[in-house]
Write a protein that holds these residues in place. Structure first.
Motif, PDB file in Angstrom:
ATOM      1  N   LEU A  46       0.830  -1.203   0.000  1.00  0.00           N
ATOM      2  CA  LEU A  46       0.000   0.000   0.000  1.00  0.00           C
ATOM      3  C   LEU A  46       0.866   1.256   0.000  1.00  0.00           C
ATOM      4  O   LEU A  46       0.502   2.268  -0.622  1.00  0.00           O
ATOM      5  N   TYR A  50       0.644   4.110  -2.836  1.00  0.00           N
ATOM      6  CA  TYR A  50       0.455   5.545  -2.578  1.00  0.00           C
ATOM      7  C   TYR A  50       1.566   6.360  -3.244  1.00  0.00           C
ATOM      8  O   TYR A  50       1.294   7.412  -3.843  1.00  0.00           O
ATOM      9  N   TRP A 317      -5.653   8.405   3.904  1.00  0.00           N
ATOM     10  CA  TRP A 317      -5.795   7.473   2.783  1.00  0.00           C
ATOM     11  C   TRP A 317      -5.578   6.039   3.260  1.00  0.00           C
ATOM     12  O   TRP A 317      -6.365   5.140   2.943  1.00  0.00           O
ATOM     13  N   LEU A 318      -4.523   5.821   4.034  1.00  0.00           N
ATOM     14  CA  LEU A 318      -4.181   4.476   4.480  1.00  0.00           C
ATOM     15  C   LEU A 318      -5.254   3.898   5.387  1.00  0.00           C
ATOM     16  O   LEU A 318      -5.498   2.683   5.369  1.00  0.00           O
ATOM     17  N   GLN A 323      -8.594   0.800   2.013  1.00  0.00           N
ATOM     18  CA  GLN A 323      -7.254   0.287   2.344  1.00  0.00           C
ATOM     19  C   GLN A 323      -7.309  -0.633   3.559  1.00  0.00           C
ATOM     20  O   GLN A 323      -6.549  -1.610   3.643  1.00  0.00           O
TER      21      GLN A 323
END
Length: 416
Positions: A46, A50, A317-318, A323
């Motif tokens: 991940l 990104y 985002w993570l 995710q």
């Protein structure tokens, strides 16, 4: 140390230059380097994704041992330094939230709009008393019992997960089952008495602190009950007395040193890695009492960061549901975002290694029925005293004497 950390917050902006180098955001040609410190490697895939989607971002991680990682972070914050992103375990969150001035208030970036996306009790752990948002939750450590079906069969115990769960609607049932196993095999039933103490105490609505921030461990019946359960299991010969993460503990997953282990969701990937030849010999049943949590972490942005906006953008985002789902499918870290608890990818998740147990359903039940407990600035040091006390009982010390020493140690460590 806490006072020094609080006082140092005023120096942070002066010393922020120690955190990260120049970037494109500063008008240069270099990438924005985000230094991330933690104790567990987040998904490298991940991170790479990104970076590919944000070519101006370079994320560099530093992973340290559990306690050492938090001590290093604390020491750095005292000096007004630190990473751009800090991973903090739930056990330590009280200490860092108590010193919220060393971190960016994520409300300044709009984080209050995200609160409804996460389990309420989990979200609150990252919020300071003044309302500032110190950190955002990653995973939760929903709990179950992983057990060896082949070893249960050898002991004449049922192996079907529903029948097994019926053996232990509570911890007394779990210990009674363990006594039958020990009588039949002469071998330990669980990895350590400490595992029972931790799992049972984590089910309480209040643990070491009450909702008003007062230390209550001395008079909290939930703590004494968890202690008594662990002592009962030790006295009955159920415990293998293995230190978590020790080589012997890891090897025990493969060689059958113990038949059960209280298993947060994230531990399942460790079992698979350490005991690949036992595929299909493991199953997963609900935890005694059903609900429970052990572990999980948060991500925060220290004020020392020169790239706070970029850091915030990455962690949100993570930790977004998409995710978190990928992380659960990849390494079984269980989502803290309940919108996923109706997603078929979670509800329908099984694993042939664990006899196709309905992992998603089991761990959803575990965390959805949990209220969570307040975590204070000294939660971790108090926990260490009681876990050490259980360890002394494992080594033969009188349980009452060890209990008294644990109380004395906790009182000593929490002074000031």
């Amino acid at each position: 140390m806490k006072a020094a950390l609080a006082a140092s917050a005023t120096l942070t902006l002066l010393l922020a230059g120690c955190a990260s180098g120049g970037s494109a955001a500063d008008g240069g040609d270099e990438k924005v380097v985000l230094n991330m410190w933690g104790f567990a490697d987040l998904s490298p895939a991940l991170v790479e994704q990104y970076e590919a989607e944000h070519p101006n971002i370079d994320i560099q991680s530093k992973i340290s041992d559990y306690d050492a990682a938090h001590q290093t972070l604390l020491t750095s914050l005292i000096a007004g330094q630190g990473p751009d992103i800090a991973q903090i375990a739930v056990d330590y969150m009280g200490e860092f939230v108590d010193n919220s001035g060393a971190f960016n208030d994520l409300r300044d970036f709009g984080a209050e709009d995200l609160s409804g996306d996460y389990l309420d009790w989990r979200w609150k752990t990252g919020v300071a008393s003044d309302g500032s948002i110190v950190a955002i939750p990653t995973d939760v450590g929903g709990m179950a019992i992983a057990y060896r079906t082949d070893l249960f069969a050898q002991a004449g115990l049922p192996t079907d997960r529903n029948e097994v769960a019926a053996l232990w609607p509570d911890w007394e049932g779990y210990i009674a089952t363990g006594e039958k196993y020990v009588q039949a095999t002469g071998k330990p039933f669980v990895d350590a008495g400490k595992a029972i103490y931790r799992a049972a105490s984590n089910q309480a609505d209040e643990k070491y602190y009450d909702a008003d921030g007062n230390l209550i461990y001395q008079d909290n019946p939930a703590i004494k009950n968890a202690w008594d359960l662990s002592v009962q299991a030790i006295d009955a010969g159920l415990s293998a007395d293995l230190a978590t993460w020790s080589p012997e503990w890891l090897a025990g997953m493969a060689n059958g040193t113990y038949a059960t282990i209280p298993a947060p969701a994230w531990l399942l990937s460790t079992i698979k890695q350490q005991a690949p030849d036992t595929a299909g010999k493991w199953d997963v049943a609900t935890l005694p009492g059903v609900s429970g949590n052990d572990g999980g972490s948060f991500l925060a942005v220290p004020k020392a960061s020169k790239h706070a906006q970029e850091a915030y953008d990455f962690i949100t985002w993570l930790e977004a549901p998409e995710q978190q789902l990928a992380l659960f499918e990849d390494n079984r870290t269980f989502p803290s975002t309940p919108s996923l608890y109706t997603d078929e990818a979670v509800t329908g998740l099984t694993d042939p290694f664990f006899s196709n147990a309905p992992l998603g359903e089991i761990y959803i039940d575990s965390v959805e029925s949990l209220n969570g407990y307040p975590i204070g600035p000294d939660s971790r040091v108090v926990e260490q005293q009681f876990e050490a006390g259980v360890g002394r009982v494992e080594q033969g010390q009188d349980a009452q004497q060890s209990w008294n020493e644990a109380l004395e140690g906790a009182a000593r460590e929490t002074k000031g």
